[in-house]
Design a protein around this motif. Structure first.
Motif, PDB file in Angstrom:
ATOM      1  N   ASP A  64      -6.883   0.837 -12.123  1.00 23.64           N
ATOM      2  CA  ASP A  64      -5.730   1.703 -12.381  1.00 23.64           C
ATOM      3  C   ASP A  64      -4.422   1.105 -11.877  1.00 23.64           C
ATOM      4  O   ASP A  64      -3.335   1.562 -12.281  1.00 23.64           O
ATOM      5  CB  ASP A  64      -5.931   3.072 -11.722  1.00 23.64           C
ATOM      6  CG  ASP A  64      -6.999   3.901 -12.421  1.00 23.64           C
ATOM      7  OD1 ASP A  64      -7.397   3.531 -13.546  1.00 23.64           O
ATOM      8  OD2 ASP A  64      -7.446   4.909 -11.836  1.00 23.64           O
ATOM      9  N   TYR A  65      -4.518   0.085 -11.015  1.00 21.90           N
ATOM     10  CA  TYR A  65      -3.312  -0.529 -10.450  1.00 21.90           C
ATOM     11  C   TYR A  65      -3.142  -1.984 -10.912  1.00 21.90           C
ATOM     12  O   TYR A  65      -2.334  -2.717 -10.353  1.00 21.90           O
ATOM     13  CB  TYR A  65      -3.354  -0.466  -8.930  1.00 21.90           C
ATOM     14  CG  TYR A  65      -3.399   0.954  -8.407  1.00 21.90           C
ATOM     15  CD1 TYR A  65      -2.233   1.665  -8.149  1.00 21.90           C
ATOM     16  CD2 TYR A  65      -4.620   1.597  -8.205  1.00 21.90           C
ATOM     17  CE1 TYR A  65      -2.277   2.977  -7.696  1.00 21.90           C
ATOM     18  CE2 TYR A  65      -4.674   2.910  -7.751  1.00 21.90           C
ATOM     19  CZ  TYR A  65      -3.492   3.587  -7.504  1.00 21.90           C
ATOM     20  OH  TYR A  65      -3.550   4.896  -7.058  1.00 21.90           O
ATOM     21  N   PHE A  97      -9.014  -8.428   2.639  1.00 22.74           N
ATOM     22  CA  PHE A  97      -9.748  -7.477   1.809  1.00 22.74           C
ATOM     23  C   PHE A  97     -10.105  -6.208   2.585  1.00 22.74           C
ATOM     24  O   PHE A  97     -10.173  -5.121   1.997  1.00 22.74           O
ATOM     25  CB  PHE A  97     -11.001  -8.144   1.246  1.00 22.74           C
ATOM     26  CG  PHE A  97     -10.710  -9.181   0.200  1.00 22.74           C
ATOM     27  CD1 PHE A  97     -10.168  -8.818  -1.020  1.00 22.74           C
ATOM     28  CD2 PHE A  97     -10.948 -10.524   0.441  1.00 22.74           C
ATOM     29  CE1 PHE A  97      -9.881  -9.767  -1.994  1.00 22.74           C
ATOM     30  CE2 PHE A  97     -10.677 -11.484  -0.521  1.00 22.74           C
ATOM     31  CZ  PHE A  97     -10.133 -11.110  -1.739  1.00 22.74           C
ATOM     32  N   TYR A  98     -10.302  -6.345   3.892  1.00 21.82           N
ATOM     33  CA  TYR A  98     -10.566  -5.166   4.711  1.00 21.82           C
ATOM     34  C   TYR A  98      -9.362  -4.221   4.700  1.00 21.82           C
ATOM     35  O   TYR A  98      -9.508  -3.001   4.524  1.00 21.82           O
ATOM     36  CB  TYR A  98     -10.880  -5.608   6.140  1.00 21.82           C
ATOM     37  CG  TYR A  98     -11.245  -4.477   7.078  1.00 21.82           C
ATOM     38  CD1 TYR A  98     -12.521  -3.933   7.091  1.00 21.82           C
ATOM     39  CD2 TYR A  98     -10.310  -3.966   7.972  1.00 21.82           C
ATOM     40  CE1 TYR A  98     -12.869  -2.911   7.963  1.00 21.82           C
ATOM     41  CE2 TYR A  98     -10.633  -2.937   8.849  1.00 21.82           C
ATOM     42  CZ  TYR A  98     -11.909  -2.417   8.843  1.00 21.82           C
ATOM     43  OH  TYR A  98     -12.239  -1.395   9.702  1.00 21.82           O
ATOM     44  N   ALA A  99      -8.175  -4.782   4.854  1.00 24.16           N
ATOM     45  CA  ALA A  99      -6.959  -3.961   4.829  1.00 24.16           C
ATOM     46  C   ALA A  99      -6.792  -3.286   3.471  1.00 24.16           C
ATOM     47  O   ALA A  99      -6.387  -2.110   3.387  1.00 24.16           O
ATOM     48  CB  ALA A  99      -5.737  -4.815   5.148  1.00 24.16           C
ATOM     49  N   LEU A 100      -7.119  -3.997   2.401  1.00 20.62           N
ATOM     50  CA  LEU A 100      -7.010  -3.407   1.071  1.00 20.62           C
ATOM     51  C   LEU A 100      -8.023  -2.279   0.875  1.00 20.62           C
ATOM     52  O   LEU A 100      -7.754  -1.315   0.138  1.00 20.62           O
ATOM     53  CB  LEU A 100      -7.205  -4.480   0.000  1.00 20.62           C
ATOM     54  CG  LEU A 100      -6.094  -5.531  -0.115  1.00 20.62           C
ATOM     55  CD1 LEU A 100      -6.407  -6.513  -1.237  1.00 20.62           C
ATOM     56  CD2 LEU A 100      -4.742  -4.869  -0.349  1.00 20.62           C
ATOM     57  N   GLU A 101      -9.173  -2.381   1.532  1.00 23.76           N
ATOM     58  CA  GLU A 101     -10.159  -1.296   1.434  1.00 23.76           C
ATOM     59  C   GLU A 101      -9.698  -0.064   2.208  1.00 23.76           C
ATOM     60  O   GLU A 101      -9.887   1.066   1.748  1.00 23.76           O
ATOM     61  CB  GLU A 101     -11.520  -1.782   1.948  1.00 23.76           C
ATOM     62  CG  GLU A 101     -12.645  -0.785   1.819  1.00 23.76           C
ATOM     63  CD  GLU A 101     -13.049  -0.477   0.375  1.00 23.76           C
ATOM     64  OE1 GLU A 101     -13.928   0.386   0.190  1.00 23.76           O
ATOM     65  OE2 GLU A 101     -12.476  -1.086  -0.557  1.00 23.76           O
ATOM     66  N   VAL A 102      -9.061  -0.273   3.364  1.00 30.27           N
ATOM     67  CA  VAL A 102      -8.462   0.861   4.089  1.00 30.27           C
ATOM     68  C   VAL A 102      -7.410   1.521   3.211  1.00 30.27           C
ATOM     69  O   VAL A 102      -7.322   2.756   3.124  1.00 30.27           O
ATOM     70  CB  VAL A 102      -7.844   0.401   5.422  1.00 30.27           C
ATOM     71  CG1 VAL A 102      -7.129   1.567   6.119  1.00 30.27           C
ATOM     72  CG2 VAL A 102      -8.915  -0.173   6.351  1.00 30.27           C
ATOM     73  N   LEU A 103      -6.604   0.703   2.548  1.00 33.05           N
ATOM     74  CA  LEU A 103      -5.581   1.234   1.644  1.00 33.05           C
ATOM     75  C   LEU A 103      -6.216   2.049   0.522  1.00 33.05           C
ATOM     76  O   LEU A 103      -5.747   3.145   0.193  1.00 33.05           O
ATOM     77  CB  LEU A 103      -4.772   0.075   1.059  1.00 33.05           C
ATOM     78  CG  LEU A 103      -3.731   0.425  -0.002  1.00 33.05           C
ATOM     79  CD1 LEU A 103      -2.606   1.255   0.595  1.00 33.05           C
ATOM     80  CD2 LEU A 103      -3.189  -0.852  -0.645  1.00 33.05           C
ATOM     81  N   ARG A 104      -7.288   1.530  -0.069  1.00 34.26           N
ATOM     82  CA  ARG A 104      -7.947   2.244  -1.165  1.00 34.26           C
ATOM     83  C   ARG A 104      -8.482   3.597  -0.709  1.00 34.26           C
ATOM     84  O   ARG A 104      -8.373   4.602  -1.426  1.00 34.26           O
ATOM     85  CB  ARG A 104      -9.102   1.405  -1.726  1.00 34.26           C
ATOM     86  CG  ARG A 104      -9.758   2.001  -2.965  1.00 34.26           C
ATOM     87  CD  ARG A 104     -11.000   1.219  -3.364  1.00 34.26           C
ATOM     88  NE  ARG A 104     -12.083   1.407  -2.407  1.00 34.26           N
ATOM     89  CZ  ARG A 104     -12.902   2.472  -2.395  1.00 34.26           C
ATOM     90  NH1 ARG A 104     -12.742   3.457  -3.267  1.00 34.26           N
ATOM     91  NH2 ARG A 104     -13.869   2.543  -1.484  1.00 34.26           N
ATOM     92  N   GLU A 109      -0.469   7.502  -2.740  1.00 32.67           N
ATOM     93  CA  GLU A 109      -0.235   6.935  -4.070  1.00 32.67           C
ATOM     94  C   GLU A 109       0.928   5.939  -4.034  1.00 32.67           C
ATOM     95  O   GLU A 109       0.847   4.853  -4.627  1.00 32.67           O
ATOM     96  CB  GLU A 109       0.052   8.049  -5.065  1.00 32.67           C
ATOM     97  CG  GLU A 109       0.293   7.566  -6.488  1.00 32.67           C
ATOM     98  CD  GLU A 109      -0.901   6.838  -7.079  1.00 32.67           C
ATOM     99  OE1 GLU A 109      -0.686   5.998  -7.966  1.00 32.67           O
ATOM    100  OE2 GLU A 109      -2.054   7.096  -6.639  1.00 32.67           O
ATOM    101  N   ALA A 110       1.995   6.283  -3.322  1.00 35.26           N
ATOM    102  CA  ALA A 110       3.146   5.378  -3.231  1.00 35.26           C
ATOM    103  C   ALA A 110       2.774   4.083  -2.523  1.00 35.26           C
ATOM    104  O   ALA A 110       3.212   2.994  -2.928  1.00 35.26           O
ATOM    105  CB  ALA A 110       4.297   6.072  -2.498  1.00 35.26           C
ATOM    106  N   TYR A 115       1.735  -1.762  -2.315  1.00 34.68           N
ATOM    107  CA  TYR A 115       0.952  -2.848  -1.726  1.00 34.68           C
ATOM    108  C   TYR A 115       0.100  -3.570  -2.764  1.00 34.68           C
ATOM    109  O   TYR A 115      -0.039  -4.802  -2.717  1.00 34.68           O
ATOM    110  CB  TYR A 115       0.074  -2.325  -0.595  1.00 34.68           C
ATOM    111  CG  TYR A 115       0.851  -1.832   0.610  1.00 34.68           C
ATOM    112  CD1 TYR A 115       1.968  -2.513   1.073  1.00 34.68           C
ATOM    113  CD2 TYR A 115       0.456  -0.682   1.294  1.00 34.68           C
ATOM    114  CE1 TYR A 115       2.675  -2.071   2.166  1.00 34.68           C
ATOM    115  CE2 TYR A 115       1.154  -0.227   2.402  1.00 34.68           C
ATOM    116  CZ  TYR A 115       2.270  -0.922   2.828  1.00 34.68           C
ATOM    117  OH  TYR A 115       2.970  -0.467   3.917  1.00 34.68           O
ATOM    118  N   TYR A 116      -0.479  -2.839  -3.699  1.00 36.32           N
ATOM    119  CA  TYR A 116      -1.255  -3.514  -4.738  1.00 36.32           C
ATOM    120  C   TYR A 116      -0.364  -4.423  -5.573  1.00 36.32           C
ATOM    121  O   TYR A 116      -0.786  -5.518  -5.978  1.00 36.32           O
ATOM    122  CB  TYR A 116      -1.957  -2.496  -5.635  1.00 36.32           C
ATOM    123  CG  TYR A 116      -3.141  -1.796  -4.993  1.00 36.32           C
ATOM    124  CD1 TYR A 116      -3.981  -2.461  -4.105  1.00 36.32           C
ATOM    125  CD2 TYR A 116      -3.427  -0.463  -5.292  1.00 36.32           C
ATOM    126  CE1 TYR A 116      -5.060  -1.824  -3.531  1.00 36.32           C
ATOM    127  CE2 TYR A 116      -4.524   0.184  -4.720  1.00 36.32           C
ATOM    128  CZ  TYR A 116      -5.328  -0.504  -3.834  1.00 36.32           C
ATOM    129  OH  TYR A 116      -6.408   0.133  -3.267  1.00 36.32           O
TER     130      TYR A 116
END
Length: 297
Positions: A64-65, A97-104, A109-110, A115-116
């Motif tokens: 979606d991003y 990738f760990y930080a991106l999983e926390v973000l997910r 939404e903002a 970040y994506y």
């Protein structure tokens, strides 16, 4: 909210197959000189820029991003491939990738939109989680506090793998309410000092040094809830573990292949084995087979 520009513009990856093919191509390049880089502690700045330029840093971004939302199994395979070529380079993106999983899991939404987009453009996220200041590894003293001037971040971190190379450094910190947050701090923000003091005897080029934060001004839009990811069922812990296991798998695979080369080219058979080559020794074959089975398990 803060904005950063990646050091390199990433190429888009549109499928898991392309991601794995890209990992193999990079591994071939990274394998050459890996031992010398580790021996001389020649930090892989150019190699990591090439990694994030390749688009691999964005492969977990949800569809979606604009990403391909690669599966955990495929991500692990990529970690194995790269860690077999260079264990340090294979290790560095784990915290990204760990930080991106926390973000997910916990991002607004903002925050996800912003970040994506950075990561798809080639941004590299490091980490600053661990501390020496408390008796327990899980305890934190780095503080995110409200002041008359706004949010401020203060504390000291160590074992900050990837921070030396990163565009942003996600930092774990305690809020005034005692809740742990993950603060996505720009690497060049005033008050941030990255210290290259990593002295490990293995994986010497991960840049796992210290980071100091001194009254760093923080935008509220850069604060993602962290503690709540562990207060309800999520896959964050297993996600981190499978990446670590994949790194170990890759390093073990490279060591096993080096052992095979040594057996074929240099090892001598046991005098009473009755064979001319070490690789034909039944005991050696038995032990080698047992190792191969464990490596593939």
């Amino acid at each position: 909210m803060t904005q950063i520009a990646a050091k390199q513009q990433a190429r888009p990856i549109t499928s898991a197959g392309q991601a794995i093919q890209t990992a193999h191509a990079l591994a071939e390049r990274f394998r050459h000189g890996a031992a010398q880089r580790d021996r001389a502690r020649d930090l892989p700045h150019a190699e990591l820029q090439r990694y994030f330029q390749s688009g691999l840093g964005a492969i977990t971004v949800p569809r979606d991003y604009g990403g391909i939302a690669i599966s955990g199994a495929e991500l692990a395979e990529i970690f194995v491939i790269l860690s077999a070529a260079d264990g340090s380079i294979g290790q560095v993106p784990q915290n990204h990738f760990y930080a991106l999983e926390v973000l997910r899991i916990n991002g607004s939404e903002a925050q996800k939109q912003r970040y994506y987009a950075e990561v798809l453009a080639g941004a590299h996220y490091g980490n600053a989680l661990a501390e020496f200041s408390s008796p327990g590894a899980h305890q934190r003293s780095t503080a995110l506090t409200h002041s008359a001037a706004g949010l401020r971040l203060t504390g000291d971190k160590f074992y900050c793998t990837g921070a030396l190379f990163a565009d942003r450094i996600p930092v774990s910190a305690l809020s005034d309410e005692g809740k742990e947050q993950l603060v996505f701090v720009p690497r060049n923000q005033a008050g941030v000092t990255v210290v290259d003091d990593w002295s490990g005897f293995g994986q010497r080029t991960t840049g796992s040094g210290s980071v100091q934060f001194r009254e760093v001004a923080i935008d509220a839009g850069d604060v993602v809830p962290f503690q709540t990811a562990f207060e309800r069922p999520t896959a964050l812990g297993p996600f981190a573990q499978i990446m670590h296991a994949a790194i170990d798998q890759g390093i073990a695979r490279a060591a096993f292949n080096d052992m095979l080369d040594f057996l074929r080219q240099h090892a001598r058979p046991w005098p009473d084995s009755g064979v001319e080559r070490a690789g034909d020794d039944p005991l050696t074959l038995d032990r080698t087979g047992a190792l191969a089975a464990r490596l593939s398990a």
